[in-house]
Design a protein around this motif. Structure first.
Motif, PDB file in Angstrom:
ATOM      1  N   ARG A 121       0.841  -1.197   0.000  1.00 18.86           N
ATOM      2  CA  ARG A 121       0.000   0.000   0.000  1.00 18.86           C
ATOM      3  C   ARG A 121       0.883   1.256   0.000  1.00 18.86           C
ATOM      4  O   ARG A 121       1.942   1.273   0.636  1.00 18.86           O
ATOM      5  N   THR A 122       0.413   2.289  -0.676  1.00 19.74           N
ATOM      6  CA  THR A 122       1.203   3.526  -0.776  1.00 19.74           C
ATOM      7  C   THR A 122       0.470   4.684  -0.110  1.00 19.74           C
ATOM      8  O   THR A 122      -0.735   4.867  -0.294  1.00 19.74           O
ATOM      9  N   VAL A 123       1.225   5.462   0.659  1.00 19.52           N
ATOM     10  CA  VAL A 123       0.690   6.631   1.349  1.00 19.52           C
ATOM     11  C   VAL A 123       1.538   7.836   0.961  1.00 19.52           C
ATOM     12  O   VAL A 123       2.740   7.879   1.231  1.00 19.52           O
ATOM     13  N   CYS A 124       0.914   8.805   0.299  1.00 15.69           N
ATOM     14  CA  CYS A 124       1.615  10.047  -0.050  1.00 15.69           C
ATOM     15  C   CYS A 124       1.504  10.979   1.148  1.00 15.69           C
ATOM     16  O   CYS A 124       0.456  11.586   1.387  1.00 15.69           O
ATOM     17  N   TYR A 125       2.592  11.050   1.930  1.00 12.67           N
ATOM     18  CA  TYR A 125       2.596  11.804   3.182  1.00 12.67           C
ATOM     19  C   TYR A 125       3.262  13.154   2.964  1.00 12.67           C
ATOM     20  O   TYR A 125       4.475  13.242   2.741  1.00 12.67           O
ATOM     21  N   ASN A 126       2.459  14.215   3.016  1.00  8.77           N
ATOM     22  CA  ASN A 126       2.944  15.574   2.772  1.00  8.77           C
ATOM     23  C   ASN A 126       3.201  16.283   4.090  1.00  8.77           C
ATOM     24  O   ASN A 126       2.321  16.325   4.956  1.00  8.77           O
ATOM     25  N   VAL A 127       4.397  16.859   4.229  1.00  7.78           N
ATOM     26  CA  VAL A 127       4.777  17.484   5.496  1.00  7.78           C
ATOM     27  C   VAL A 127       4.730  19.007   5.442  1.00  7.78           C
ATOM     28  O   VAL A 127       5.186  19.677   6.355  1.00  7.78           O
ATOM     29  N   VAL A 128       4.160  19.555   4.350  1.00  4.55           N
ATOM     30  CA  VAL A 128       3.852  20.990   4.317  1.00  4.55           C
ATOM     31  C   VAL A 128       2.373  21.144   4.639  1.00  4.55           C
ATOM     32  O   VAL A 128       1.646  20.162   4.765  1.00  4.55           O
ATOM     33  N   SER A 129       1.907  22.368   4.759  1.00 11.35           N
ATOM     34  CA  SER A 129       0.528  22.593   5.182  1.00 11.35           C
ATOM     35  C   SER A 129      -0.466  22.139   4.121  1.00 11.35           C
ATOM     36  O   SER A 129      -0.166  22.104   2.923  1.00 11.35           O
ATOM     37  N   ALA A 130      -1.687  21.847   4.579  1.00  9.74           N
ATOM     38  CA  ALA A 130      -2.764  21.527   3.648  1.00  9.74           C
ATOM     39  C   ALA A 130      -3.045  22.724   2.740  1.00  9.74           C
ATOM     40  O   ALA A 130      -3.375  22.555   1.559  1.00  9.74           O
ATOM     41  N   ALA A 131      -2.889  23.938   3.273  1.00 13.87           N
ATOM     42  CA  ALA A 131      -3.118  25.141   2.461  1.00 13.87           C
ATOM     43  C   ALA A 131      -2.154  25.196   1.283  1.00 13.87           C
ATOM     44  O   ALA A 131      -2.542  25.523   0.154  1.00 13.87           O
ATOM     45  N   ALA A 132      -0.884  24.877   1.529  1.00 19.43           N
ATOM     46  CA  ALA A 132       0.110  24.900   0.453  1.00 19.43           C
ATOM     47  C   ALA A 132      -0.199  23.844  -0.606  1.00 19.43           C
ATOM     48  O   ALA A 132      -0.084  24.101  -1.806  1.00 19.43           O
TER      49      ALA A 132
END
Length: 449
Positions: A121-132
Motif C-alpha cells: 500500500r502507498t501513502v503520499c505523506y505531505n509534510v507541508v501545510s494543507a493550504a500549500a
C-alpha cells in the motif's frame, strides 16, 4: 519511509516513525548517507527503526557530493529530483526483499508503480501545510512542461479554493512559476506532486482538523480519496540541557525580553538583506539572538556585519552562524519573541510555544503558512515587504515592536489568540489521539481489497 531529500522533509518523517515505533511498528527508513549522519541521533527506537542509506547518483548539473537540498540553492532542486529518481533501482531491490505493508513517500511519484505489483500500500505523506498543497497541487491547475502558467493564472487561487486570506498576493504569485518548470527528467514539479497524490492509496497530511479542516476537505474532494491526518507530529521535549554558553547569555535578561531569530537550514539571505535585518534588530533596542547561515557570497556572518554593528550591540545582541538548539532556546524563560521563516516545523513550534510570533517567509509554502497564522488565526505578525520582495529595517523593527510592546493593541490581540490555540494543541492526549486514529486509518486501508 522514503521522503524527499531535504532535512525539512526527512525530520518529520522520522518524528512520525518514532510515534509508530513507540506503538510497536517496525520501520525501514531510506535516506541519503549524509542525512543519516545528521539525523541518526533522533532515532528514539533503533530496535524498530532501521536506517537504509542510499547512494545518491551523481548528476552533471549538481556540485559533486550533493545529497540533500541543504547542499544547493533552491533553484537547483530540479536536478536533485533527477538524482532522487535515479535511486529507484535501489528502492526496487529493497522493496522486493522486504515486502512492507506500507510505503510512505512525498515527491517520488513513481513509488506506486514499484509498490503496486508487490502488493504494498502507498501513502503520499505531505509534510507541508494543507493550504500549500491546496493552492499548488490541485489537478485542476494543469501545468505541463512546455506550457508554463502565466502570471495572471498564478495570481488566482484554483477554483473552489477555500480561503480568501491564505493566498499569495500580487507579485508573490510569481514565486509559483516553479510548479511549471522541469523537476527531474520529463516531468514538472506540478506533475510530480499531482501524480504522487493521484496514484497513491491514501493521502496523509501533517496537520490537524482544528487548524486546516477546510483545506483538508478540499484536497480530498479534488483527488477523490481519503485524507488521513497525523496531527503536527512534534517530538517529545528534549531533556538535554541547553548549551551552557546560551544558558548563561540568556540568563542575563529579564523574562520574555529576548528576541530569537532563525530561518531554518536551507534559507540563505543576500548580504544586503542580511544587513537590513541586523539593523532592524539593533533599532528595536531589545536583546536578541540571531542564528542564521552566512549570507550569499560570504564565509561567515561576522564578515557581513554592518559597519560598527558589533560594537553598538555588544552585550545585548549575538549573531551566530551555526546550528543552535532551537526548541530549548524557545523554551527559555528570557525569550519572548520568535522571528522565523514559517517553515511548517517552525510554524508548529511557534504555535506550541509561549513566545510572540513574527514571520518573514521566503518560499511559497512559507508565505501561505504565514497568512494562515497572521490573517486567519491572528496569532502573529508578518513583516511588511516592499514591492521588490525585500523588507526594510524599519518594517522589521515595526513588526517586532508591535508584538513586544505591552501596550500594543496588536500585541495583546495576537497574544490572546495564540494562548487560545496553544491551549487546544497542548490539551491532554491531543497529539496521541491523532496518531492513534491515523494508525486505525492505515489498518482499515490494509483490510480493503
Amino acid at each position: 519511509m522514503f521522503p524527499w531529500f531535504a532535512v525539512g522533509h526527512i525530520t518529520p518523517y522520522l518524528h512520525l516513525s518514532n510515534e509508530l515505533a513507540k506503538r510497536g511498528h517496525k520501520i525501514s527508513f531510506f535516506l541519503p548517507r549524509k542525512a543519516l549522519i545528521l539525523l541518526e541521533n533522533l532515532n528514539l527506537h533503533p530496535n524498530l527503526i532501521t536506517f537504509h542509506p542510499l547512494t545518491v547518483p551523481s548528476v552533471a548539473t549538481l556540485p559533486p557530493g550533493t545529497e540533500t537540498a541543504s547542499d544547493i540553492p533552491f533553484s537547483d532542486s530540479p536536478f536533485l529530483a533527477a538524482a532522487m529518481d535515479l535511486t529507484r533501482p535501489q528502492l526496487e531491490v529493497s522493496l522486493q526483499a522486504m515486502r512492507p505493508d506500507f510505503i510512505f513517500y512525498d515527491l517520488a511519484h513513481w513509488i506506486p508503480q514499484v509498490a503496486r505489483p508487490l502488493g504494498i500500500r502507498t501513502v503520499c505523506y505531505n509534510v507541508v501545510s494543507a493550504a500549500a498543497i491546496a493552492i499548488v497541487l490541485v489537478p485542476a491547475r494543469e501545468v505541463t512542461q512546455g506550457k508554463p502558467c502565466t502570471e495572471e493564472e498564478l495570481e488566482k487561487p484554483p477554483r473552489g479554493y477555500p480561503s480568501k486570506t491564505v493566498v499569495l498576493r500580487g507579485s508573490e504569485a510569481r514565486s509559483l512559476i516553479f510548479i511549471s518548470l522541469p523537476s527531474g527528467d520529463n516531468i514538472t514539479f506540478h506533475g510530480r506532486g499531482t501524480t504522487a497524490m493521484r496514484e497513491c492509496d491514501a493521502i496523509a497530511l501533517r496537520t490537524c482538523q482544528e487548524i486546516e479542516r477546510d483545506f483538508c476537505a478540499y484536497i480530498s474532494s479534488q483527488y477523490g480519496k481519503a485524507v488521513f491526518l497525523t496531527g503536527p507530529v512534534l517530538p517529545e521535549p528534549d531533556m538535554k540541557m541547553l548549551d551552557e554558553k546560551w544558558a548563561e547569555w540568556l540568563g542575563q535578561f529579564k523574562p520574555g525580553s529576548v528576541v530569537f531569530c532563525a530561518f531554518g537550514s536551507q534559507h540563505v539571505l543576500e548580504k544586503g538583506q542580511f544587513q537590513e535585518l541586523l539593523l532592524g534588530f539593533e533599532t528595536t533596542g531589545l536583546p536578541f539572538l540571531v542564528a542564521l547561515r552566512p549570507p550569499i557570497g560570504t564565509n561567515s556572518v561576522e564578515e557581513a556585519f554592518p559597519k560598527g554593528f558589533e560594537e553598538r550591540v555588544r552585550g545585548r545582541g549575538v549573531v551566530h552562524g551555526g546550528w543552535v538548539q532551537q526548541p530549548l532556546i524557545l523554551s527559555h524563560p528570557s525569550v519572548g519573541c520568535f522571528v522565523n521563516h514559517c517553515g511548517f516545523g517552525s510554524m508548529w513550534e511557534s504555535l506550541l510555544g509561549d513566545c510572540q510570533i513574527v514571520m518573514v517567509p521566503h518560499l511559497p509554502d512559507q508565505i501561505l503558512h504565514t497568512r494562515l497564522l497572521a490573517d486567519e488565526l491572528k496569532v502573529g505578525v508578518e513583516v511588511e515587504r516592499e514591492e521588490s520582495g525585500w523588507f526594510s529595517k524599519e518594517s522589521f523593527c515595526r513588526a517586532i515592536e508591535s508584538v513586544m510592546d505591552e501596550e500594543s493593541e496588536v500585541g495583546l490581540l495576537v497574544k490572546k489568540n495564540h494562548a487560545k490555540w496553544r491551549k487546544v494543541l497542548v490539551s491532554p492526549n491531543f497529539m496521541t489521539d491523532y496518531i492513534d486514529r491515523f494508525i486505525q486509518n492505515l489498518q482499515e486501508l490494509q483490510m480493503k481489497n
